[in-house]
Write a protein that holds these residues in place. Structure first.
Motif, PDB file in Angstrom:
ATOM      1  N   ASP A  33       0.816  -1.217   0.000  1.00 15.36           N
ATOM      2  CA  ASP A  33       0.000   0.000   0.000  1.00 15.36           C
ATOM      3  C   ASP A  33       0.848   1.264   0.000  1.00 15.36           C
ATOM      4  O   ASP A  33       1.752   1.413   0.827  1.00 15.36           O
ATOM      5  CB  ASP A  33      -0.896   0.041   1.244  1.00 15.36           C
ATOM      6  N   TYR A  72     -10.200   3.187  -0.506  1.00 10.89           N
ATOM      7  CA  TYR A  72      -9.203   3.635  -1.472  1.00 10.89           C
ATOM      8  C   TYR A  72      -9.296   5.146  -1.671  1.00 10.89           C
ATOM      9  O   TYR A  72      -8.285   5.855  -1.736  1.00 10.89           O
ATOM     10  CB  TYR A  72      -9.422   2.987  -2.845  1.00 10.89           C
ATOM     11  N   SER A  91      -5.326   5.766  -2.258  1.00  8.68           N
ATOM     12  CA  SER A  91      -4.490   4.568  -2.367  1.00  8.68           C
ATOM     13  C   SER A  91      -3.961   4.294  -3.768  1.00  8.68           C
ATOM     14  O   SER A  91      -4.610   4.583  -4.773  1.00  8.68           O
ATOM     15  CB  SER A  91      -5.281   3.339  -1.903  1.00  8.68           C
TER      16      SER A  91
END
Length: 285
Positions: free
Chosen positions: A97, A187, A192
């Motif tokens: 991530d 997200y 992200s």
């Protein structure tokens, strides 16, 4: 030989200056301990040693059972979405991530650090540089990926499925920037993006060798800061509305944000300094 450039900062304000002047193509990852290297959850487990076909098997099992827990309209549509959901709930994957926000990365770095840890780290990757190195690597090794979004300088869901298939045929010793086609709420809030190891059996950082040596320091950067700057950083980030409650919008995130809020309250001295500042600027009597 190090695969990154190291910037050692003394205080939070140094990082804020860097963040304000950061390049738009940089992406970030926060570590609460500067000793930690870039490793995917797959790296940190030994699951590949005994399960060569782990990724394929876990995906089949997950697809079979996910309908018991998620309504059809919220189910993942692509392999990348399935794997990212697996990772979110604790299963090892080759996804790492990152975020497009330096401040969100800083939050994750400072959130769980403590006095026993000397420094935190915020990793920076130049996405455009990395994307270009990937294209050169694929061309040199005659790997054909159909990339549809050249202007975003990352690959997508279809490419992820191709990478999984290609890595079963041969070793893809490279690190690939990938962004999902569809955004879910998490997200979106965390801004992200993923970095993916091409070879699931080789440690993430060891695959940086595909980047030319004269370009490596412009592609991977490691910023370190004293963990003692935590209180100052967390207060600043809360003013930016960055907290676990906003990044993880559920009850667990909210309660954790309250814990951080009340363990980093403004001290009497800091309150006094604020009053003195306001008075010196004729903002208060």
């Amino acid at each position: 030989m190090k695969y990154f450039k190291h910037l050692k900062f003394k205080d939070w304000n140094d990082f804020k200056e860097l963040a304000e002047k950061s390049k738009i193509n940089w992406i970030y990852r926060g570590h609460s301990n500067s000793k930690w290297d870039l490793k995917s959850t797959l790296d940190r487990s030994n699951i590949n040693e005994n399960n060569i076909d782990y990724e394929e098997r876990v995906l089949i099992d997950f697809k079979r059972g996910i309908n018991l827990y998620i309504k059809d309209e919220f189910s993942p549509k692509t392999d990348l979405e399935y794997y990212s959901l697996l990772q979110h709930f604790g299963a090892p994957t080759r996804l790492l991530d990152f975020t497009k926000s330096p401040y969100i990365a800083a939050y994750f770095a400072f959130e769980k650090t403590n006095d026993k840890i000397k420094e935190i780290a915020i990793w920076i990757v130049d996405k455009i540089q990395l994307y270009g190195h990937c294209l050169n690597y694929f061309s040199k090794n005659k790997i054909n990926l159909e990339y549809n979004f050249p202007r975003t300088y990352n690959f997508n869901d279809n490419n992820y499925s191709e990478i999984i298939k290609e890595s079963k045929k041969r070793n893809l010793n490279c690190i690939i920037p990938i962004e999902p086609d569809r955004l879910n709420r998490r997200y979106y809030l965390q801004q992200s993006i993923f970095l993916v190891q091409g070879n699931p059996s080789l440690f993430f950082f060891k695959q940086s060798n595909f980047v030319p040596r004269d370009k490596i320091n412009y592609t991977f950067i490691k910023v370190t800061l004293p963990s003692s700057e935590k209180s100052k950083a967390i207060k600043d980030l809360q003013k930016m509305n960055i907290s676990r409650a906003t990044l993880f919008p559920d009850l667990a995130g909210y309660t954790e944000s309250l814990r951080l809020k009340y363990t980093n309250l403004t001290s009497i001295k800091e309150m006094s300094d604020s009053i003195d500042y306001s008075r010196s600027r004729n903002l208060e009597k």
